[in-house]
Design a protein around this motif. Structure first.
Motif: not given
Length: 177
Positions: A47-57
Motif C-alpha cells: 500500500i502507498f498513500s498520499s500523506p494527506l489525512k483524507r487518504c491516510v484514514i
C-alpha cells in the motif's frame, strides 16, 4: 503487475472550494463506503498513500483489513498544489488568475502552486521507482489529479485530455503495468 488506484471518499469541504494539498478530513459516515472499496481490493497488497489525512484514514482502514506487505506514505501522491488558491472558493479567484489556468492547466501553474505538468513529473518519478518484477498487487490511495496522471502515463493519453478520465470519490480503478 496489478495496481489498484483508489480515490479517497468525500471530504468535509464545501462544494466549490479549491482544496488541493490542504489537509482536510472526510465526510462521515464513511464506513459503508470503505467496506465497498475493500470488497474491490485484493486480500494481500503493498500500500502507498498520499500523506494527506483524507487518504491516510482510508489507507489505514485497508491496511487493517488485508494482509499488508508494506505501507508507505508518499509525498509525490499528494494532490495538485494550488498555492494561493488553497481553500478559496473557485468563484473568488480573480478571472485574471483563473482564466489563463483554465485555458491551459497543463502548463500554467496556480498562483504559487504547480501546473499539471509538474504534478505529472512527480507522479512519473514515483512510478519509475516501483520495481517492475513485483508480483504482489499494489494499492495506491490518492486523489483524482494523481489518478488522472497515472492513467495518462498508463494509456499515453495527452495531459490536456486527462479530465476525460472520470474519477469519482471512492472509485477503485484496476490497471496492469
Amino acid at each position: 503487475m496489478e495496481i489498484y488506484l483508489v480515490r479517497h471518499t468525500e471530504t468535509i469541504c464545501e462544494k466549490g472550494v479549491c482544496y488541493g494539498q490542504s489537509d482536510i478530513g472526510l465526510a462521515e459516515p464513511f464506513e459503508v463506503i470503505f467496506k465497498n472499496i475493500l470488497s474491490q481490493l485484493p486480500q494481500e497488497a503493498i500500500i502507498f498513500s498520499s500523506p494527506l489525512k483524507r487518504c491516510v484514514i482510508l489507507a489505514e482502514y485497508i491496511q487493517n483489513n488485508i494482509k499488508t506487505i508494506s505501507f508507505k506514505k508518499e509525498d509525490r501522491l499528494m494532490e495538485m498544489n494550488f498555492g494561493n488558491w488553497e481553500m478559496k472558493n473557485w468563484n473568488d479567484i480573480s478571472p485574471e488568475q483563473l482564466n489563463p489556468w483554465m485555458e491551459d492547466f497543463v502548463n500554467i501553474a496556480a498562483s504559487n502552486g504547480e501546473s499539471f505538468v509538474e504534478l505529472h513529473e512527480r507522479v512519473g518519478s514515483f512510478l519509475s521507482e516501483i520495481p517492475k518484477e513485483i508480483d504482489t498487487p499494489i494499492i495506491i490511495v490518492t486523489h483524482a489529479g494523481i489518478i488522472r496522471s497515472i492513467l495518462c502515463h498508463h494509456t499515453f493519453l495527452a495531459l490536456k485530455d486527462a479530465f476525460n478520465n472520470k474519477v469519482d470519490f471512492g472509485d477503485v480503478i484496476k490497471i496492469a503495468l
